[in-house]
Scaffold this motif. Sequence first.
Motif, PDB file in Angstrom:
ATOM      1  N   SER A 164     -18.371 -89.524  -0.684  1.00  0.00           N
ATOM      2  CA  SER A 164     -17.809 -89.012  -1.936  1.00  0.00           C
ATOM      3  C   SER A 164     -16.301 -88.822  -1.790  1.00  0.00           C
ATOM      4  O   SER A 164     -15.781 -88.700  -0.691  1.00  0.00           O
ATOM      5  N   GLY A 165     -15.632 -88.814  -2.935  1.00  0.00           N
ATOM      6  CA  GLY A 165     -14.219 -88.448  -2.987  1.00  0.00           C
ATOM      7  C   GLY A 165     -13.322 -89.230  -2.046  1.00  0.00           C
ATOM      8  O   GLY A 165     -13.378 -90.455  -1.959  1.00  0.00           O
ATOM      9  N   ILE A 166     -12.475 -88.486  -1.339  1.00  0.00           N
ATOM     10  CA  ILE A 166     -11.433 -89.111  -0.526  1.00  0.00           C
ATOM     11  C   ILE A 166     -12.034 -89.938   0.605  1.00  0.00           C
ATOM     12  O   ILE A 166     -11.422 -90.896   1.086  1.00  0.00           O
ATOM     13  N   GLY A 167     -13.263 -89.600   1.042  1.00  0.00           N
ATOM     14  CA  GLY A 167     -13.925 -90.427   2.046  1.00  0.00           C
ATOM     15  C   GLY A 167     -14.202 -91.827   1.525  1.00  0.00           C
ATOM     16  O   GLY A 167     -14.030 -92.824   2.241  1.00  0.00           O
ATOM     17  N   LEU A 168     -14.625 -91.924   0.269  1.00  0.00           N
ATOM     18  CA  LEU A 168     -14.830 -93.231  -0.352  1.00  0.00           C
ATOM     19  C   LEU A 168     -13.512 -93.983  -0.508  1.00  0.00           C
ATOM     20  O   LEU A 168     -13.467 -95.212  -0.382  1.00  0.00           O
ATOM     21  N   MET A 169     -12.436 -93.243  -0.788  1.00  0.00           N
ATOM     22  CA  MET A 169     -11.124 -93.873  -0.898  1.00  0.00           C
ATOM     23  C   MET A 169     -10.733 -94.541   0.419  1.00  0.00           C
ATOM     24  O   MET A 169     -10.259 -95.687   0.446  1.00  0.00           O
ATOM     25  N   ASP A 170     -10.930 -93.846   1.529  1.00  0.00           N
ATOM     26  CA  ASP A 170     -10.575 -94.414   2.831  1.00  0.00           C
ATOM     27  C   ASP A 170     -11.324 -95.711   3.094  1.00  0.00           C
ATOM     28  O   ASP A 170     -10.779 -96.649   3.687  1.00  0.00           O
ATOM     29  N   ILE A 171     -12.573 -95.776   2.671  1.00  0.00           N
ATOM     30  CA  ILE A 171     -13.356 -96.996   2.846  1.00  0.00           C
ATOM     31  C   ILE A 171     -12.849 -98.099   1.917  1.00  0.00           C
ATOM     32  O   ILE A 171     -12.661 -99.250   2.324  1.00  0.00           O
ATOM     33  N   ALA A 172     -12.576 -97.747   0.661  1.00  0.00           N
ATOM     34  CA  ALA A 172     -12.152 -98.739  -0.330  1.00  0.00           C
ATOM     35  C   ALA A 172     -10.825 -99.383   0.028  1.00  0.00           C
ATOM     36  O   ALA A 172     -10.617-100.579  -0.221  1.00  0.00           O
TER      37      ALA A 172
END
Length: 395
Positions: free
Chosen positions: A176-184
Amino acid sequence: MRDPEPGHFRRPKDLSLANWDRAPHNRWTYQHISDFLPTGPIASGEPMALMAADTGLDLAALTFTDHRGDRVNAAAALDGSWTDGFLILHRGRIVLEDYRNGMRPGSVHLTQSVSKSVVAALAGILHHQGCLPLDRSVAAYVPELAACAYRDATVSQLLDMTSGVHFPEDVADPVSGIGLMDIAVGWKAAPPGTTSPRTVRELVASLRRLSRPHGQEFEYRSMETEVLGLCIEAATGRRLADLVSELIWRPMGAEADANFAVDPEGYAIADGGLSASLRDLGRFGLVYAEDGCANGRQIVPEQWGAQTRAGDASLFPERYRADRPNGAYRNQFWIADVDAPVILALGVYGQMIYIDHRRDFVGVKLSTWPRAINPSMRIDMQNLMGTIADNLSSA
C-alpha cells in the motif's frame, strides 16, 4: 567530531534494490544513482558564475538553539549530521561551501523530495505561459485517468497536496501507499507472488479510494507530485527532464548536468528522482530568493514565488503542527511559519534547501542520514540555517 560515519566511497559489494537507499550504502549510492538505476539527463548550459563573499563567517565560533532548547556549536552540529555538501549563499554570493564524503564541485547527489519543488517551479512557469491552467482537472489533462480517484482533483490541489485521495505516506508497506510507489518506480522489488503496478502511470490509474473531499486539508503524499508530472507531460507533449533543462536548468546558468531517475516506461520520478550538484541547487534556491530571477533572466514568475510564500495555515492539520505550529505547505514547498515565510524544499535522509526571500539568503544541505526521517535533526539544521542568516544579515 567530524563525519560520524565516513563513507569509504566505493560501490558496496552487496548493493541491491533492497538496500541501496539505506545506511550505510546510501553514503555511496546517493552520488551514483546513474550507476545502478536508469536515469534521464537534465542538460546544463553556459554556467552563471557564483562569486565568493568574504564575510568572515566562522561556524566554529557560532552557536544556535537546537531542538531541545540547548545552545550548541554550529560546526559540531554540521559535523555530526552526515553531511555530504553544505552551501550558504547571501545576496547571490557564496559565503560557505563545504564538501565531504567524497563529494566535490560538479558531483550530483540524489535530492529525494527536493525534486518536488523543482517540478512545482516548472508548473509555475508553464502556468504563466498559459500551458497549464491550475483549475483544470487531472482527467482533463490525462483522459486515461478518468476512472481513478484523482480524476477531478485540480492541478492547484496537486501543487498544495490537498486532494482527498487515499495514499498513505507514513509507512513503507509493500502492498500500500509509498511501498507501492517504490515498486512502481523500480526502486524496490515486488514481493514474490504480488501483482503490484510496475509503472507510475499504472499505479495512479489503480487508485480508487478517497479519504476526504478534494481541497479540504493538506496531507503530504508523494503521489501528488507524480500526478502533477503526468499532467505537465500531457499538457506539453514533452518529457519532464527536457522541460526542466530548457526552462530552469539552462536559463538559470546551471554548471553541471543533472538527472532524473526514471520508471520502467521512462517517466521521470517527479517526487524524488532528481540528482543535482550542490551549487546548482543553490542557484535554484536563488531563483526563489531573488524574485524569480537568476543569471540576469526571469526564470520563475515573480508572482509565483510570492504565492509560494503565502501558505494557508488553516489547511495544515493538527498532525503536522507539532514542530510547525503556524506552518503551511504551498506549491510543493514547506513553510515553517506563515508569519515569517521562509520556504523549504525538503527530502528524506537529510536534503534541504532553505530560502529566506527577505534576507536574500539560501542554504543547501545534502546528507546521507542513517534514518529516512529525523525530525530533531531537521529542526536543528533549519535552526542552524536561520542563525547563519541572522548572523550575515546583522553583519
